[in-house]
Design an enzyme around this catalytic site. Structure first.
Site, mmCIF file in Angstrom:
data_model
loop_
_atom_site.group_PDB
_atom_site.id
_atom_site.type_symbol
_atom_site.label_atom_id
_atom_site.label_comp_id
_atom_site.label_asym_id
_atom_site.label_seq_id
_atom_site.Cartn_x
_atom_site.Cartn_y
_atom_site.Cartn_z
ATOM 1 N N LYS A 36 -12.517 -6.053 -4.532
ATOM 2 C CA LYS A 36 -12.048 -6.816 -3.363
ATOM 3 C C LYS A 36 -11.641 -5.845 -2.247
ATOM 4 O O LYS A 36 -11.485 -4.640 -2.491
ATOM 5 C CB LYS A 36 -10.870 -7.690 -3.768
ATOM 6 C CG LYS A 36 -9.628 -6.905 -4.131
ATOM 7 C CD LYS A 36 -8.539 -7.781 -4.743
ATOM 8 C CE LYS A 36 -7.322 -6.961 -5.097
ATOM 9 N NZ LYS A 36 -6.441 -7.647 -6.053
ATOM 10 N N ARG A 135 2.658 -17.208 -7.956
ATOM 11 C CA ARG A 135 1.986 -17.062 -6.680
ATOM 12 C C ARG A 135 0.920 -18.151 -6.592
ATOM 13 O O ARG A 135 1.038 -19.087 -5.838
ATOM 14 C CB ARG A 135 1.387 -15.645 -6.604
ATOM 15 C CG ARG A 135 1.106 -15.143 -5.241
ATOM 16 C CD ARG A 135 0.702 -13.667 -5.260
ATOM 17 N NE ARG A 135 -0.451 -13.385 -6.114
ATOM 18 C CZ ARG A 135 -1.069 -12.220 -6.168
ATOM 19 N NH1 ARG A 135 -0.671 -11.208 -5.418
ATOM 20 N NH2 ARG A 135 -2.099 -12.045 -6.971
ATOM 21 N N TYR A 267 7.730 12.796 19.837
ATOM 22 C CA TYR A 267 8.644 11.762 20.336
ATOM 23 C C TYR A 267 9.986 11.769 19.599
ATOM 24 O O TYR A 267 10.024 11.975 18.380
ATOM 25 C CB TYR A 267 8.036 10.370 20.119
ATOM 26 C CG TYR A 267 6.846 10.054 20.986
ATOM 27 C CD1 TYR A 267 6.974 9.847 22.352
ATOM 28 C CD2 TYR A 267 5.583 9.938 20.414
ATOM 29 C CE1 TYR A 267 5.862 9.535 23.128
ATOM 30 C CE2 TYR A 267 4.473 9.623 21.179
ATOM 31 C CZ TYR A 267 4.618 9.423 22.541
ATOM 32 O OH TYR A 267 3.530 9.113 23.309
ATOM 33 N N MET A 315 0.202 8.030 17.938
ATOM 34 C CA MET A 315 -0.926 7.102 17.806
ATOM 35 C C MET A 315 -2.198 7.806 17.325
ATOM 36 O O MET A 315 -2.906 7.315 16.453
ATOM 37 C CB MET A 315 -1.183 6.384 19.133
ATOM 38 C CG MET A 315 -2.207 5.282 18.996
ATOM 39 S SD MET A 315 -2.549 4.429 20.533
ATOM 40 C CE MET A 315 -1.042 3.520 20.788
HETATM 41 C C1 LIG Z 1 -6.377 -6.989 -7.405
HETATM 42 C C2 LIG Z 1 -6.426 -7.724 -8.676
HETATM 43 C C3 LIG Z 1 -6.647 -7.051 -9.890
HETATM 44 C C4 LIG Z 1 -6.700 -5.545 -10.008
HETATM 45 O O1 LIG Z 1 -5.392 -5.031 -10.102
HETATM 46 P P1 LIG Z 1 -5.147 -3.451 -10.234
HETATM 47 O O2 LIG Z 1 -3.682 -3.330 -10.362
HETATM 48 O O3 LIG Z 1 -5.654 -2.856 -8.957
HETATM 49 O O4 LIG Z 1 -5.916 -2.996 -11.416
HETATM 50 C C5 LIG Z 1 -6.792 -7.799 -11.028
HETATM 51 N N1 LIG Z 1 -6.709 -9.155 -10.987
HETATM 52 C C6 LIG Z 1 -6.479 -9.822 -9.842
HETATM 53 C C7 LIG Z 1 -6.371 -11.309 -9.880
HETATM 54 C C8 LIG Z 1 -6.313 -9.141 -8.656
HETATM 55 O O5 LIG Z 1 -6.068 -9.818 -7.527
#
Ligand SMILES: *Cc1c(COP(=O)(O)O)cnc(C)c1O
Length: 374
Positions: A36, A135, A267, A315
């Site tokens: 993802k 969640r 800064y 920046m």
């Molecule tokens: C992002 C995610 C993972 C992976 O988690 P890691 O801690 O990066 O291994 C697994 N399951 C779900 C549902 C996630 O959203």
């Protein structure tokens, strides 16, 4: 086209991600790469291609759009969308592109069932359960009814049962992991008794490394694929020791000059030279996703020496102390992340200075222009 406004180069070694994947595979179970958010900043399609060639048969992405892009790239195997559909168009895409959605709410089920009526083939869904994260997901009480709705809908079936651990990376909170495993097992057993067959997964990277009792028949590996150690800074750090970071972030020195004792830089005058010193002004700043929270705390890597950040990150510019590196000159390449050898800056080092976890610098720095190297 976006206008190139910086000099940063993100270099990704997909071979290291493949090595980490192999290290995370367990006999008798499937390891599902989580790619993802553009593979945590490493690039969705190049990472998926390399892992597919290494034997990965299922991929977990975030949005349905990411899943569509991955399928359109020609990747074979199963594609799971962890976020699932939020409208009818996204539901249509699931069938068109053969995507397994996470489903976490009855409204989603009804939306899917409505679309399924017009489809010839049955869509497998991943039933997302809430075992303690609070969640998303069906609770233990709700799961059986959700499964019943799916099974009753012509054109839908349960392909996967999933839940997510809240504390797998915290050696102090193993009791909560145990409670989530127990809850998950109870839901799985209820659905099995109802005659359903499906794959079950609960473990993230931390649980793959530390909690074999959470492995079930498949696991979802994220951060560890990218060389982040979920146990960095804890007594279990050795569990993630061999993982190989796969991202270098390089930029260049713009200017080198001396500071006299008592002169301040950047800064807010938050850094004052205690003695005569030499600083390099580097082309990187918060516009490049190099966090301002690294002001006066982080380091960059020049050759094989770490150069401490002096003063505020701006920046597009950041100053580092190069008093110990007399060869430093404008045009030299300097690393914000990565490098070889003992002084290499790992994602966990950078995250610690940044005041966050390794996931965040990888996702953010990965937004910069990327190239792939061996
Ligand atoms: C992002 C995610 C993972 C992976 O988690 P890691 O801690 O990066 O291994 C697994 N399951 C779900 C549902 C996630 O959203």
């Amino acid at each position: 086209m976006t206008i190139p406004y910086n000099s940063l180069r993100v270099r990704v070694r997909v071979a290291h991600i493949v090595d980490n994947y192999k290290a995370l595979c367990r006999p008798g179970g499937e390891t599902i790469p989580v790619i993802k958010a553009d593979a945590y900043g490493h690039g969705l399609i190049p990472v998926a291609r390399a892992l597919s060639a290494a034997g990965a048969a299922t991929f977990a992405v975030g949005t349905v759009e990411e899943a569509v892009a991955l399928r359109a790239s020609g990747i074979p195997g199963r594609i799971v969308s962890l976020l699932g559909p939020i409208d009818a168009d996204q539901c249509q895409a699931l069938w068109a592109y053969d995507i397994i959605p996470f489903v976490h709410h009855p409204d989603q089920l009804h939306l899917l069932a409505g679309v399924a009526r017009h489809m010839d083939s049955s869509l497998g869904v991943a039933l997302k359960c809430d075992t303690g994260m609070r969640r998303l997901g069906f609770t233990r009480k709700e799961a059986a009814e959700a499964a019943r709705i799916i099974t009753a809908a012509p054109g839908l079936h349960v392909a996967m049962l999933s839940s997510h651990l809240a504390t797998a990376d915290d050696p102090e909170d193993v009791d909560y992991v145990a409670a989530q495993i127990q809850e998950f097992t109870a839901i799985r057993d209820t659905l099995r008794k109802a005659g359903l067959t499906f794959q079950s997964n609960l473990a993230n990277s931390a649980a793959i490394l530390a909690h074999p009792e959470a492995h079930f028949d498949s696991c979802r590996a994220g951060i560890a694929l990218y060389g982040g150690n979920p146990f960095h800074g804890t007594p279990l750090a050795h569990l993630g020791q061999g993982l190989k970071p796969a991202m270098d972030v390089a930029t260049r020195i713009v200017s080198v000059h001396d500071l006299a004792p008592g002169q301040s830089i950047s800064y807010g005058r938050t850094f004052t030279a205690p003695d005569s010193m030499r600083v390099a002004v580097v082309a990187a700043g918060y516009a490049d996703a190099y966090s301002r929270s690294l002001s006066n705390t982080g380091f960059m890597l020049l050759g094989d020496t770490r150069a401490p950040i002096c003063g505020r990150v701006c920046m597009q510019l950041t100053a580092v102390d190069v008093s110990e590196i007399p060869s430093a000159k404008p045009g030299d390449e300097i690393l914000l992340l990565g490098g070889q050898g003992d002084e290499a800056i790992t994602p966990d080092d950078l995250a610690e200075w940044w005041g966050t976890i390794s996931y965040e610098p990888l996702c953010l720095l990965g937004l910069n222009p990327r190239e792939y190297i061996d």
